[in-house]
Design a protein around this motif. Structure first.
Motif, PDB file in Angstrom:
ATOM      1  N   GLN A 188       0.769  -1.327  -0.128  1.00 20.20           N
ATOM      2  CA  GLN A 188       0.053   0.178   0.064  1.00 20.20           C
ATOM      3  C   GLN A 188       0.880   1.286  -0.016  1.00 20.20           C
ATOM      4  O   GLN A 188       0.452   2.279  -0.601  1.00 20.20           O
ATOM      5  CB  GLN A 188      -0.991  -0.055   1.290  1.00 20.20           C
ATOM      6  CG  GLN A 188      -1.952   1.093   1.205  1.00 20.20           C
ATOM      7  CD  GLN A 188      -2.901   0.964   2.418  1.00 20.20           C
ATOM      8  OE1 GLN A 188      -2.536   0.837   3.430  1.00 20.20           O
ATOM      9  NE2 GLN A 188      -4.265   1.244   2.025  1.00 20.20           N
ATOM     10  N   VAL A 189       1.902   1.276   0.932  1.00 23.00           N
ATOM     11  CA  VAL A 189       2.949   2.481   0.619  1.00 23.00           C
ATOM     12  C   VAL A 189       3.389   2.565  -0.714  1.00 23.00           C
ATOM     13  O   VAL A 189       3.625   3.600  -1.344  1.00 23.00           O
ATOM     14  CB  VAL A 189       4.073   2.078   1.754  1.00 23.00           C
ATOM     15  CG1 VAL A 189       5.073   3.321   1.447  1.00 23.00           C
ATOM     16  CG2 VAL A 189       3.504   2.069   3.171  1.00 23.00           C
ATOM     17  N   ASP A 190       3.896   1.549  -1.365  1.00 17.96           N
ATOM     18  CA  ASP A 190       4.395   1.595  -2.707  1.00 17.96           C
ATOM     19  C   ASP A 190       3.164   2.078  -3.854  1.00 17.96           C
ATOM     20  O   ASP A 190       3.605   2.705  -4.645  1.00 17.96           O
ATOM     21  CB  ASP A 190       4.870   0.163  -3.274  1.00 17.96           C
ATOM     22  CG  ASP A 190       6.259  -0.335  -2.518  1.00 17.96           C
ATOM     23  OD1 ASP A 190       6.926   0.841  -2.024  1.00 17.96           O
ATOM     24  OD2 ASP A 190       6.622  -1.313  -2.570  1.00 17.96           O
ATOM     25  N   ALA A 191       2.174   1.487  -3.514  1.00 16.07           N
ATOM     26  CA  ALA A 191       0.968   2.252  -4.499  1.00 16.07           C
ATOM     27  C   ALA A 191       0.647   3.601  -4.070  1.00 16.07           C
ATOM     28  O   ALA A 191       0.306   4.269  -5.215  1.00 16.07           O
ATOM     29  CB  ALA A 191      -0.132   1.183  -4.056  1.00 16.07           C
ATOM     30  N   TRP A 192       0.829   4.015  -2.966  1.00 14.26           N
ATOM     31  CA  TRP A 192       0.577   5.231  -2.638  1.00 14.26           C
ATOM     32  C   TRP A 192       1.604   6.258  -3.358  1.00 14.26           C
ATOM     33  O   TRP A 192       1.336   7.255  -3.976  1.00 14.26           O
ATOM     34  CB  TRP A 192       0.709   5.685  -0.856  1.00 14.26           C
ATOM     35  CG  TRP A 192       0.456   6.919  -0.546  1.00 14.26           C
ATOM     36  CD1 TRP A 192      -0.477   7.548   0.013  1.00 14.26           C
ATOM     37  CD2 TRP A 192       1.655   7.847  -0.258  1.00 14.26           C
ATOM     38  NE1 TRP A 192      -0.281   8.616   0.386  1.00 14.26           N
ATOM     39  CE2 TRP A 192       1.047   8.945   0.420  1.00 14.26           C
ATOM     40  CE3 TRP A 192       2.852   7.698  -0.401  1.00 14.26           C
ATOM     41  CZ2 TRP A 192       1.838  10.164   0.753  1.00 14.26           C
ATOM     42  CZ3 TRP A 192       3.733   8.900   0.018  1.00 14.26           C
ATOM     43  CH2 TRP A 192       3.088  10.067   0.293  1.00 14.26           C
ATOM     44  N   HIS A 193       2.987   5.738  -3.098  1.00 16.72           N
ATOM     45  CA  HIS A 193       3.865   6.635  -3.650  1.00 16.72           C
ATOM     46  C   HIS A 193       4.054   6.548  -5.346  1.00 16.72           C
ATOM     47  O   HIS A 193       4.080   7.787  -5.867  1.00 16.72           O
ATOM     48  CB  HIS A 193       5.208   6.026  -3.298  1.00 16.72           C
ATOM     49  CG  HIS A 193       6.518   6.734  -3.793  1.00 16.72           C
ATOM     50  ND1 HIS A 193       7.196   6.299  -4.675  1.00 16.72           N
ATOM     51  CD2 HIS A 193       7.189   7.884  -3.140  1.00 16.72           C
ATOM     52  CE1 HIS A 193       8.221   7.422  -5.024  1.00 16.72           C
ATOM     53  NE2 HIS A 193       8.180   8.019  -4.313  1.00 16.72           N
ATOM     54  N   THR A 194       3.604   5.527  -6.009  1.00 19.89           N
ATOM     55  CA  THR A 194       3.612   5.454  -7.329  1.00 19.89           C
ATOM     56  C   THR A 194       2.412   6.147  -7.891  1.00 19.89           C
ATOM     57  O   THR A 194       2.643   6.911  -8.795  1.00 19.89           O
ATOM     58  CB  THR A 194       3.398   3.838  -7.548  1.00 19.89           C
ATOM     59  OG1 THR A 194       4.500   3.286  -7.228  1.00 19.89           O
ATOM     60  CG2 THR A 194       3.267   3.894  -9.299  1.00 19.89           C
ATOM     61  N   THR A 195       1.413   6.243  -7.132  1.00 17.23           N
ATOM     62  CA  THR A 195       0.045   7.075  -7.690  1.00 17.23           C
ATOM     63  C   THR A 195       0.437   8.517  -7.265  1.00 17.23           C
ATOM     64  O   THR A 195       0.162   9.295  -8.326  1.00 17.23           O
ATOM     65  CB  THR A 195      -1.233   6.594  -6.884  1.00 17.23           C
ATOM     66  OG1 THR A 195      -1.350   5.292  -6.994  1.00 17.23           O
ATOM     67  CG2 THR A 195      -2.268   7.326  -7.178  1.00 17.23           C
ATOM     68  N   GLY A 196       1.137   8.840  -6.440  1.00 19.44           N
ATOM     69  CA  GLY A 196       1.460  10.242  -6.008  1.00 19.44           C
ATOM     70  C   GLY A 196       2.335  10.786  -7.072  1.00 19.44           C
ATOM     71  O   GLY A 196       2.035  11.829  -7.632  1.00 19.44           O
ATOM     72  N   VAL A 197       3.305  10.153  -7.572  1.00 24.97           N
ATOM     73  CA  VAL A 197       4.331  10.728  -8.539  1.00 24.97           C
ATOM     74  C   VAL A 197       3.600  10.600  -9.952  1.00 24.97           C
ATOM     75  O   VAL A 197       3.525  11.683 -10.616  1.00 24.97           O
ATOM     76  CB  VAL A 197       5.648   9.817  -8.538  1.00 24.97           C
ATOM     77  CG1 VAL A 197       6.314  10.079  -9.826  1.00 24.97           C
ATOM     78  CG2 VAL A 197       6.111   9.852  -7.053  1.00 24.97           C
ATOM     79  N   ALA A 198       2.624   9.933 -10.126  1.00 22.28           N
ATOM     80  CA  ALA A 198       1.904   9.761 -11.495  1.00 22.28           C
ATOM     81  C   ALA A 198       0.930  11.089 -11.393  1.00 22.28           C
ATOM     82  O   ALA A 198       0.598  11.406 -12.703  1.00 22.28           O
ATOM     83  CB  ALA A 198       1.117   8.416 -11.664  1.00 22.28           C
ATOM     84  N   ALA A 199       0.419  11.385 -10.156  1.00 22.35           N
ATOM     85  CA  ALA A 199      -0.551  12.495 -10.083  1.00 22.35           C
ATOM     86  C   ALA A 199       0.247  13.855 -10.024  1.00 22.35           C
ATOM     87  O   ALA A 199      -0.650  14.853 -10.009  1.00 22.35           O
ATOM     88  CB  ALA A 199      -1.427  12.082  -8.868  1.00 22.35           C
TER      89      ALA A 199
END
Length: 126
Positions: free
Chosen positions: A75-86
């Motif tokens: 979930q941490v990794d998904a949060w980070h990846t999503t944040g960078v993509a946004a």
């Protein structure tokens, strides 16, 4: 201890898009708009983003970090990846395990569109 955390933004629409996407990775529903502010309301508290009511530009807190609790390293990794993509910017070290006096933590850091420093954290049992 806290009822809510509120940070400033210079563009409420962009902030809403960013945080709706980012916090969605944590199971948080899209924000509710209240005039010049948006609210993410959960059972554990409220996170809000606001245009400054004094009319001055919003600025990021120097030395401040807002942390979000995560259920897993994934979930941490998904949060980070999503944040960078946004449109967020990764900061600090890459996502990963950190050890200290509070035990083992899995952390990821981002800066939002206004420069606010954010952290996703999962406490590793052990």
């Amino acid at each position: 201890m806290f009822s809510h955390v509120m940070i400033g933004t210079n563009d409420l629409d962009k902030a809403k898009t960013f945080y709706d996407t980012l916090l969605g990775t944590l199971g948080v529903r899209p924000a509710r708009l209240d005039g010049h502010r948006i609210f993410y309301i959960t059972r554990s508290g409220v996170f809000a983003v606001s245009k400054p009511i004094n009319g001055e530009p919003a600025t990021a807190a120097n030395g401040g970090t807002i942390g979000f609790a995560c259920d897993s390293q994934e979930q941490v990794d998904a949060w980070h990846t999503t944040g960078v993509a946004a449109g967020g910017t990764t900061c600090e070290e890459p996502p990963g395990v950190r050890e200290g006096s509070t035990g083992k933590l899995y952390l990821a850091y981002l800066r939002d569109l206004d420069g606010n420093k954010l952290c996703a954290m999962h406490r590793i049992a052990g």
